[in-house]
Design an enzyme around this catalytic site. Sequence first.
Site, short mmCIF file in Angstrom:
data_model
loop_
_atom_site.label_atom_id
_atom_site.label_comp_id
_atom_site.label_asym_id
_atom_site.label_seq_id
_atom_site.Cartn_x
_atom_site.Cartn_y
_atom_site.Cartn_z
N ASP A 233 3.04 7.87 7.13
CA ASP A 233 3.34 8.47 5.82
C ASP A 233 3.18 9.99 5.90
O ASP A 233 2.62 10.53 6.85
CB ASP A 233 2.38 7.89 4.77
CG ASP A 233 2.93 7.98 3.36
OD1 ASP A 233 4.05 8.47 3.18
OD2 ASP A 233 2.23 7.54 2.44
N HIS A 373 14.48 3.49 2.24
CA HIS A 373 13.50 4.22 1.43
C HIS A 373 13.61 5.73 1.60
O HIS A 373 13.66 6.45 0.60
CB HIS A 373 12.09 3.75 1.83
CG HIS A 373 10.99 4.54 1.20
ND1 HIS A 373 10.67 4.45 -0.14
CD2 HIS A 373 10.13 5.46 1.73
CE1 HIS A 373 9.66 5.26 -0.41
NE2 HIS A 373 9.32 5.89 0.71
#
Length: 507
Positions: A233, A373
């Site tokens: 992330d 995403h």
Amino acid sequence: MRISCVLTAAFSLLSIGQGVLGVPGPSPGPNLVGRQTRTTPLLAVFPGQDTLPTLADIINLNATNGTFLPLQNIQGDIFVGMKKQLETFYFFHINDATSFKTALKSYVPTITSTATLLSPASSQPLAFVNIAFSSSGLKELGITDNLGDQQFSSGMYADATNLGDSLSNWKSTYAGTDIHGVFLMGTDQTSYITSYLSDIESTFGSSITQLDRIDAAARPGSEAGHEHFGFLDGISNPAISGFSMNVLPGQAIVPPGIILIGRPGDATIRPPWTLDGTFMAFRRLQQKVPEFNKWTLDNAIQNEAKTLTVQQGADYLSARMFGRWKSGAPTDLSPEVDDPTLGADPQRNNNFDFSHLGSLLISDQSKCPFSAHIRKTNPRADLGDLNTINHAIRAGTPYGPEVSSSESSSNTTTQDRGLAFVEYQSNIGNGFRFQQINWANTANFPPLKTVTPGIEPIVGQGSPRTAEGLDPANQSKGYTIPQFVIPTGGEYFFMPSISALTSKIAA
């Protein structure tokens, strides 16, 4: 000579407690004296992320290009929040505004600035503390100014159905407007969080009541920096003019006013005291990890050579759902196999825009599905790289335990885990809300494609939960995707500058 003089003056001001370029700087709060010594940096740099600039770097940048961001007045989580190892969210209700203001005024010196977090380790506190307020919290304190943001004024609960949330999944704590504020604490040792929580409760006493607390942390070992589905992330946040020293290849550059109120790029008229504040969108996102793993196994795809095992096919499918492999390597650059070296290299892992010589941007999903995403939430060349206004800074941290063996064997989530999601922007409607509603939840985004991309398969909300392009061998094949990320609460907050805490909030 001019740069040298500015550097000397700035560090002189900092050393006497006046802060960078004359902005008042923090000193230990009343209950923290004697516990402000540190030998290692408070923040971490996880694989694939760029290193933080030093305070000297920023001062040098300001002196060189004439920009001015008073980092000693800007709360620290805004620009560097993706570097936290441990984080606690302490959501509170204000019981007595007068007592709270008195306590806050004494506690403001403990609120941690960006400058402090960029200072040498020996000048950093054991933990950082930031604070933000909901619209109802400001009203409780007698502040009725229009901050120029409709979503903030109404609160996230009123906006939840627009975001695609099912309110039946929301925890009762977040239903309504009872949450008046939140303390954010970050550090690298649990004992420090315990001490700082004790300080807060001692300082504010009965003036506040804790409504919820979320303890979040980087995942253990090699999974540090990865969220619970296993994906790295914090890679593609934008660079901020006047703050980011080394813009990475492929990284978007935005003016500071996209994030900070009152700075260039923020076109909304705001009350003067809101300068250098920001709006914080908080989401409590539960992740159904065992169910996600089972679904990707059941729907595993094959590469062109048909050489993948079922597990490899599941990893391939999940990588296409995210647009990155778990290492952080983008499928746009490494479409068929993971490349951990690429994923860990910030000079390369974000250097793409979905366009390729000889392929058609309107139809080619061979490298990255339109619904992926990272493509839905940062469309790059799909919008001609013109969507600067819709950028924001993400700073979430995983919460909850690792998946247990019983959960894995039963393919069923029995323990709550997920992401304590945070996003900062000067306009919620342009940042978080636009990304969620107009991009993630909208089936025909990105626009002008030869097929309907479908809903974003990870954080997209609403129905039908269908997406195309996930199987590169059959790009028109549609998938019905269960909901693996479930919003269970949230709120919109305003995070003021440090000086505003004293001059306005606690006044």
